[in-house]
Structure formats: C-alpha cells, structure tokens
Design a protein around this motif. Structure first.
Motif, PDB file in Angstrom:
ATOM      1  N   TYR A 199       3.775  -0.872   4.025  1.00  0.00           N
ATOM      2  CA  TYR A 199       2.597  -1.597   3.552  1.00  0.00           C
ATOM      3  C   TYR A 199       2.827  -2.097   2.136  1.00  0.00           C
ATOM      4  N   VAL A 200       2.728  -3.408   1.955  1.00  0.00           N
ATOM      5  CA  VAL A 200       2.796  -4.040   0.633  1.00  0.00           C
ATOM      6  C   VAL A 200       1.441  -4.697   0.398  1.00  0.00           C
ATOM      7  N   PRO A 201       0.653  -4.211  -0.573  1.00  0.00           N
ATOM      8  CA  PRO A 201      -0.746  -4.652  -0.682  1.00  0.00           C
ATOM      9  C   PRO A 201      -0.957  -6.157  -0.690  1.00  0.00           C
ATOM     10  N   TRP A 202      -0.269  -6.896  -1.570  1.00  0.00           N
ATOM     11  CA  TRP A 202      -0.580  -8.320  -1.701  1.00  0.00           C
ATOM     12  C   TRP A 202      -0.175  -9.105  -0.451  1.00  0.00           C
ATOM     13  N   VAL A 214      -8.347 -10.137  -5.740  1.00  0.00           N
ATOM     14  CA  VAL A 214      -7.140 -10.028  -6.568  1.00  0.00           C
ATOM     15  C   VAL A 214      -7.214  -8.792  -7.462  1.00  0.00           C
ATOM     16  N   ALA A 215      -8.367  -8.544  -8.058  1.00  0.00           N
ATOM     17  CA  ALA A 215      -8.513  -7.400  -8.952  1.00  0.00           C
ATOM     18  C   ALA A 215      -8.319  -6.074  -8.216  1.00  0.00           C
ATOM     19  N   VAL A 216      -8.963  -5.936  -7.058  1.00  0.00           N
ATOM     20  CA  VAL A 216      -8.874  -4.675  -6.318  1.00  0.00           C
ATOM     21  C   VAL A 216      -7.483  -4.485  -5.723  1.00  0.00           C
ATOM     22  N   VAL A 217      -6.890  -5.552  -5.184  1.00  0.00           N
ATOM     23  CA  VAL A 217      -5.542  -5.440  -4.619  1.00  0.00           C
ATOM     24  C   VAL A 217      -4.539  -5.081  -5.708  1.00  0.00           C
ATOM     25  N   THR A 218      -4.684  -5.671  -6.887  1.00  0.00           N
ATOM     26  CA  THR A 218      -3.803  -5.328  -8.006  1.00  0.00           C
ATOM     27  C   THR A 218      -3.940  -3.849  -8.359  1.00  0.00           C
ATOM     28  N   TRP A 219      -5.165  -3.370  -8.407  1.00  0.00           N
ATOM     29  CA  TRP A 219      -5.401  -1.951  -8.707  1.00  0.00           C
ATOM     30  C   TRP A 219      -4.763  -1.055  -7.649  1.00  0.00           C
ATOM     31  N   MET A 220      -4.937  -1.423  -6.379  1.00  0.00           N
ATOM     32  CA  MET A 220      -4.360  -0.618  -5.311  1.00  0.00           C
ATOM     33  C   MET A 220      -2.834  -0.637  -5.379  1.00  0.00           C
ATOM     34  N   GLY A 221      -2.262  -1.782  -5.744  1.00  0.00           N
ATOM     35  CA  GLY A 221      -0.817  -1.849  -5.872  1.00  0.00           C
ATOM     36  C   GLY A 221      -0.286  -0.981  -6.994  1.00  0.00           C
ATOM     37  N   PRO A 254       6.718   5.304   6.436  1.00  0.00           N
ATOM     38  CA  PRO A 254       5.526   4.642   5.897  1.00  0.00           C
ATOM     39  C   PRO A 254       4.731   3.931   6.979  1.00  0.00           C
ATOM     40  N   ASN A 255       3.436   4.064   6.930  1.00  0.00           N
ATOM     41  CA  ASN A 255       2.577   3.251   7.780  1.00  0.00           C
ATOM     42  C   ASN A 255       2.616   1.812   7.264  1.00  0.00           C
ATOM     43  N   ARG A 256       2.545   0.850   8.168  1.00  0.00           N
ATOM     44  CA  ARG A 256       2.665  -0.548   7.757  1.00  0.00           C
ATOM     45  C   ARG A 256       1.327  -1.184   7.384  1.00  0.00           C
ATOM     46  N   VAL A 257       0.260  -0.446   7.517  1.00  0.00           N
ATOM     47  CA  VAL A 257      -1.068  -0.938   7.148  1.00  0.00           C
ATOM     48  C   VAL A 257      -1.711   0.078   6.215  1.00  0.00           C
ATOM     49  N   PRO A 258      -2.726  -0.327   5.444  1.00  0.00           N
ATOM     50  CA  PRO A 258      -3.267   0.576   4.427  1.00  0.00           C
ATOM     51  C   PRO A 258      -4.098   1.709   4.998  1.00  0.00           C
ATOM     52  N   GLN A 259      -4.132   2.785   4.225  1.00  0.00           N
ATOM     53  CA  GLN A 259      -5.048   3.865   4.537  1.00  0.00           C
ATOM     54  C   GLN A 259      -6.483   3.368   4.329  1.00  0.00           C
ATOM     55  N   VAL A 260      -7.404   3.852   5.135  1.00  0.00           N
ATOM     56  CA  VAL A 260      -8.797   3.403   5.052  1.00  0.00           C
ATOM     57  C   VAL A 260      -9.493   4.159   3.933  1.00  0.00           C
ATOM     58  N   ARG A 268       0.281   5.272 -12.755  1.00  0.00           N
ATOM     59  CA  ARG A 268       1.486   4.485 -12.972  1.00  0.00           C
ATOM     60  C   ARG A 268       1.760   3.604 -11.759  1.00  0.00           C
ATOM     61  N   PRO A 269       2.577   2.540 -11.934  1.00  0.00           N
ATOM     62  CA  PRO A 269       2.910   1.713 -10.777  1.00  0.00           C
ATOM     63  C   PRO A 269       3.499   2.563  -9.668  1.00  0.00           C
ATOM     64  N   ALA A 270       3.004   2.354  -8.463  1.00  0.00           N
ATOM     65  CA  ALA A 270       3.448   3.167  -7.333  1.00  0.00           C
ATOM     66  C   ALA A 270       4.825   2.725  -6.863  1.00  0.00           C
ATOM     67  N   ARG A 271       5.671   3.702  -6.537  1.00  0.00           N
ATOM     68  CA  ARG A 271       6.964   3.377  -5.975  1.00  0.00           C
ATOM     69  C   ARG A 271       6.826   3.133  -4.478  1.00  0.00           C
ATOM     70  N   PRO A 272       7.684   2.263  -3.910  1.00  0.00           N
ATOM     71  CA  PRO A 272       7.628   2.073  -2.458  1.00  0.00           C
ATOM     72  C   PRO A 272       7.892   3.384  -1.740  1.00  0.00           C
ATOM     73  N   LEU A 273       7.154   3.634  -0.674  1.00  0.00           N
ATOM     74  CA  LEU A 273       7.359   4.835   0.114  1.00  0.00           C
ATOM     75  C   LEU A 273       8.653   4.706   0.898  1.00  0.00           C
ATOM     76  N   ARG A 274       9.420   5.803   0.946  1.00  0.00           N
ATOM     77  CA  ARG A 274      10.695   5.789   1.629  1.00  0.00           C
ATOM     78  C   ARG A 274      10.617   6.610   2.909  1.00  0.00           C
ATOM     79  N   ALA A 275      11.213   6.077   3.965  1.00  0.00           N
ATOM     80  CA  ALA A 275      11.236   6.805   5.218  1.00  0.00           C
ATOM     81  C   ALA A 275      12.182   8.002   5.108  1.00  0.00           C
ATOM     82  N   THR A 276      11.830   9.081   5.766  1.00  0.00           N
ATOM     83  CA  THR A 276      12.674  10.256   5.856  1.00  0.00           C
ATOM     84  C   THR A 276      12.865  10.588   7.327  1.00  0.00           C
ATOM     85  N   ARG A 277      13.546  11.669   7.589  1.00  0.00           N
ATOM     86  CA  ARG A 277      13.750  12.057   8.973  1.00  0.00           C
ATOM     87  C   ARG A 277      12.439  12.398   9.662  1.00  0.00           C
ATOM     88  N   ASP A 278      11.502  12.962   8.912  1.00  0.00           N
ATOM     89  CA  ASP A 278      10.247  13.434   9.499  1.00  0.00           C
ATOM     90  C   ASP A 278       9.070  12.502   9.279  1.00  0.00           C
TER      91      ASP A 278
END
Length: 271
Positions: A84-87, A252-259, A24-30, A11-21
């Motif tokens: 991190y916002v893919p596009w 575009v195809a891969v970034v869309t999939w990752m998003g 979100p990292n600002r760059v993608p996971q490798v 399903r479409p991923a929800r934006p990650l939300r910061a918590t006390r602990d």
C-alpha cells in the motif's frame, strides 16, 4: 479482523517489507482517517465530474473518455505496487469515484436509463462480483488483499459501489425529491446504524465495511451537491470549483499525514 502489527510514529514511515510469515496488505487499514478520505473522495468525484462535463463544457462523452484513461493509468500504477502506497492508492480512489459517477450519469442522461433501473442493475453487478470473488478466494476480507487477483476483485467491487451509490443517491434526492440535505441525513443515519450494529450488536465486519462503503457514496455526493449547486436548485451556491478544491485540499493533507505516520499500513499473515 487481522491485527495491525506495524507500529507508527511521527517520523516518515518506512515501506513494509515482506517476510516469510507476513506480507504487506495492498490496501489501507480501516481507520477514522480512511473514512474521512473516502468521504472527501466521493464528494470530490461528484463535483469534479460536474465541473468537467458542465462548467468546462466538455460534455459527458469527452469527460468520460478522459477520466477513463486517467483511471487506467492510476490503476496501472496501483497494480505495479506490491504494498500500500498512500498517494497512489487514493489517486486511484479519486479517479474511480469520478468514473463511477460518470458511468451512471451517461446511462441516465445519454441513454435514458431510469435511476431505478441503474440502481437495481448495479446492485446485481456488485452482488455478482462478490459471489465470484468469494467462490474464487473464499473470503471478501479487505485484510487479505495480497495477490493481484484479489486486488482486481477489490477494485471492480469499488467501481460498482461508486456507480451504485451515485444511482441510489440521485434516486432519493431527485426522483423521490427528498433534496440534498435530507438525502445526506438519511444516508448518514444508515451509516450510523451500521456502525452501532458493528460495534455494539455483533454485525459481521466484512458486511458492515462494504455496506458503509456503498452508503458513503450517496452521503458524500449529497453534501457535495448541497455545497456546489445553485440556490435555486436547493444548493448553497459555492460552485463546483470551490467545492472540489476544498475537498481536494483535505484529501492531500490527510493522505500526506498518513504517508508520514504509516498508521494505515498493515502486515498480514502470508498465504
């Protein structure tokens, strides 16, 4: 390496939300997809720069000015995010790939700086960037890009890796007359050996990442030139338009999939 605690699904991923602990990292996971998009981006950077400067007849100075403005806009959009916002991220990578290529091309073609000098200078600039980054932050890890200052070091390092990779690739392919295919095979073999070193021999993950990031630039550029350059210059003659559109479509195809899946998003412990 920091664990990825985000659980992806179809399903479409929800934006990650910061918590006390965690934050979100600002760059993608490798991931494998990360390297695929990176390779396509650097290949497109090579062919797109050639298309704008040569095929459209804009020339290096005008192309450089236009692409630098586009890069500034893309980075402004990227720095406005706190996650991190893919596009947005990959738009910045594509723009910095083109500008990094143009920096080296301008130095060599317009200012007469040799490829050897360019390569050595960008090695020194990248080493200095890493030194200042480490002295300032105590780490070069891409898993802790959670502040604006760390992100600034990250993007500066990436710019120098693209400029360095362009110089190194042209140096091997043109100055040493190895040709596009042989150059691609050479740098591909180096990347494969680094991967073996990381997975089997305990090579440091940060060192392995940045070395592979550097060498994917001449690898992608070599195969981009192989596909786009005329046959009389050792290429396959597909042209810069077809080659650029091909790799843009893959990006575009891969970034869309990752998003949609969110599998390259990462939460890291808050500072």
């Amino acid at each position: 390496m920091m664990p990825n605690i985000h659980k992806a699904d179809i399903r479409p991923a929800r934006p990650l939300r910061a918590t006390r602990d965690f934050t979100p990292n600002r760059v993608p996971q490798v991931t494998a997809e990360f390297w695929l998009i990176k390779l396509m981006a650097v290949t497109m950077g090579e062919t797109a720069a050639d298309y704008l400067a040569v095929n459209l007849g804009l020339g290096l100075p005008a192309t450089s000015a236009i692409m630098t403005l586009a890069l500034i806009g893309a980075l402004a959009l990227q720095f406005a995010q706190r996650r991190y916002v893919p596009w947005i991220y990959w738009l910045a990578v594509v723009m910095i790939s083109i500008v990094g290529t143009l920096i080296t091309d301008n130095l060599v073609d317009n200012l007469g700086v040799s490829l050897v000098t360019c390569t050595v200078a960008f090695v020194a600039a990248l080493a200095l960037t890493f030194w200042v980054w480490f002295r300032s932050e105590g780490t070069l890890s891409i898993h802790t890009i959670v502040t604006t200052r760390r992100e600034a070091f990250y993007w500066l390092a990436i710019l120098f890796t693209f400029a360095l990779g362009t110089g190194a690739g042209d140096l091997v392919a043109e100055h040493f007359a190895l040709g596009y295919l042989a150059t691609g095979i050479l740098f591909g073999s180096i990347i494969a050996s680094l991967a073996v070193g990381y997975y089997a021999l305990g090579l440091d993950g940060i060192l392995a990442f940045w070395l592979i990031y550097i060498f994917t630039r001449p690898l992608g550029a070599s195969f981009g030139d192989l596909l786009s350059q005329p046959t009389e210059y050792g290429g396959l003659g597909f042209g810069t338009i077809v080659t650029s559109l091909l790799f843009l479509g893959i990006i575009v195809a891969v970034v869309t999939w990752m998003g949609l899946t969110g599998k390259d998003q990462e939460m890291v412990p808050a500072a």
